[in-house]
Design a protein around this motif. Structure first.
Motif, PDB file in Angstrom:
ATOM      1  N   LYS A   1       7.912   1.197  -0.138  1.00  0.00           N
ATOM      2  CA  LYS A   1       8.425   0.703  -1.430  1.00  0.00           C
ATOM      3  C   LYS A   1       9.503   1.621  -2.000  1.00  0.00           C
ATOM      4  O   LYS A   1      10.595   1.164  -2.352  1.00  0.00           O
ATOM      5  N   SER A   2       9.185   2.912  -2.118  1.00  0.00           N
ATOM      6  CA  SER A   2      10.142   3.860  -2.707  1.00  0.00           C
ATOM      7  C   SER A   2      11.382   3.965  -1.835  1.00  0.00           C
ATOM      8  O   SER A   2      12.505   4.028  -2.349  1.00  0.00           O
TER       9      SER A   2
ATOM     10  N   GLU B   1       7.706   2.340 -11.051  1.00  0.00           N
ATOM     11  CA  GLU B   1       6.431   2.427 -11.792  1.00  0.00           C
ATOM     12  C   GLU B   1       6.682   2.610 -13.288  1.00  0.00           C
ATOM     13  O   GLU B   1       6.169   3.556 -13.886  1.00  0.00           O
TER      14      GLU B   1
ATOM     15  N   PRO C   1       0.821  -1.210   0.000  1.00  0.00           N
ATOM     16  CA  PRO C   1       0.000   0.000   0.000  1.00  0.00           C
ATOM     17  C   PRO C   1       0.857   1.263   0.000  1.00  0.00           C
ATOM     18  O   PRO C   1       2.046   1.213   0.320  1.00  0.00           O
ATOM     19  N   SER C   2       0.247   2.364  -0.339  1.00  0.00           N
ATOM     20  CA  SER C   2       0.910   3.657  -0.306  1.00  0.00           C
ATOM     21  C   SER C   2       1.453   3.923   1.096  1.00  0.00           C
ATOM     22  O   SER C   2       0.766   3.689   2.084  1.00  0.00           O
ATOM     23  N   GLY C   3       2.712   4.347   1.183  1.00  0.00           N
ATOM     24  CA  GLY C   3       3.314   4.633   2.478  1.00  0.00           C
ATOM     25  C   GLY C   3       3.946   3.425   3.144  1.00  0.00           C
ATOM     26  O   GLY C   3       4.464   3.517   4.262  1.00  0.00           O
ATOM     27  N   SER C   4       3.945   2.247   2.474  1.00  0.00           N
ATOM     28  CA  SER C   4       4.477   1.025   3.101  1.00  0.00           C
ATOM     29  C   SER C   4       5.998   0.944   3.043  1.00  0.00           C
ATOM     30  O   SER C   4       6.590   0.085   3.687  1.00  0.00           O
TER      31      SER C   4
ATOM     32  N   HIS D   1       2.394  -0.509  -8.121  1.00  0.00           N
ATOM     33  CA  HIS D   1       1.184  -0.832  -7.362  1.00  0.00           C
ATOM     34  C   HIS D   1       0.176  -1.521  -8.264  1.00  0.00           C
ATOM     35  O   HIS D   1      -0.959  -1.745  -7.876  1.00  0.00           O
TER      36      HIS D   1
END
Ligand code: ADP
Ligand code: ADP
Length: 232
Positions: A46-47, A167, A41-44, A200
């Protein structure tokens, strides 16, 4: 040894009451000849994981090692050099130079580093990417899928130990996305590259050999040869 790996990789942004633990002790190996997708999820985180492995972000503690180099502990000058010679990057926005041809864009990193172009390898990459008859075209004469394949070829041509893709299909229609992802998978298998892709999009991740799921800065799951259903 794996091309890239992390042990206890931890990244905390800020300090005191506002500190955010983006990565909380990640252990992971990225083997050569493998295409790995990182989802979550966003904020997990990854980046942050990708940025720490790519030397774009400082690690707080733990180890991040790429091609035998302790990337978390290098000074800026050596990091820049390592990124140029050992790493490849593919971004959502293709980042091509509009005034240069596809061929000139592909060889640009080598030209900047004043390194010679290995013509046999260049030909093999261009063949794998399927751009042989597009080399003289400028980016605005290419479709989105073709532009991203130029960016893939540019990332591959200096024979980096690891390619990081952020992405890479985010700006592409599904047909072009399929084309780029099947190319990435093929090049990993044929050319023995190591590709780490943040996405994602479950459809994009289904092209990878392996999918890592992050949740709150930790590894929540690690799927090998994922099926589409398993990812969804
Ligand atoms: P993802 O890529 O999965 O969306 P990120 O790695 O961007 O997640 O972010 C992980 C956590 O770290 C989030 O809580 C995010 O708000 C925080 N974070 C990311 N970058 C920064 C930053 N530069 N400063 C402060 N917090 C950050
Ligand atoms: P792809 O399947 O590679 O994404 P498209 O289906 O979008 O390509 O386009 C089909 C053909 O049209 C391609 O061979 C491409 O070279 C050409 N083409 C696409 N966009 C443009 C453009 N903006 N300018 C010139 N030619 C284009």
């Amino acid at each position: 040894a794996p091309q890239a790996w992390a042990r206890g990789l931890t990244k905390v942004y800020g300090s005191g009451e506002t500190a955010v633990t983006a990565l909380d002790g990640i252990d992971v190996d990225f083997a050569s000849g493998r295409f790995t997708a990182i989802m979550g999820p966003s904020g997990s985180g990854k980046s942050t994981l990708m940025h720490c492995m790519a030397g774009l972000d400082r690690v707080t503690s733990g180890r991040a090692v790429v091609d035998g180099h302790e990337i978390g502990r290098m000074n800026q000058r050596n990091l820049t050099k390592l990124r140029r010679t050992h790493l490849g990057f593919i971004f959502q926005s293709f980042n091509l130079i509009p005034t240069l041809t596809a061929e000139e864009n592909i060889t640009l990193p080598l030209d900047i580093a004043r390194r010679p172009v290995d013509r046999a390898w260049f030909d093999e990459v261009v063949e794998t990417v399927g751009l042989r008859d597009r080399l003289r075209h400028r980016p605005d004469e290419l479709s989105g899928g073709q532009q991203q394949r130029v960016a893939c070829a540019r990332a591959l041509v200096s024979k980096p130990a690891v390619i990081f893709a952020d992405e890479p299909t985010g700006n592409l229609d599904s047909h072009s996305a399929t084309e780029v992802l099947s190319f990435l998978r093929r090049s990993v298998e044929q050319l023995g590259q190591t590709v780490v892709m943040v996405t994602h999009d479950p459809r994009a991740a289904s092209y990878a050999h392996r999918v890592l799921f992050l949740a709150d800065g930790r590894l929540a799951a690690d799927l090998r040869e994922p099926t589409h259903d398993a990812i969804l």
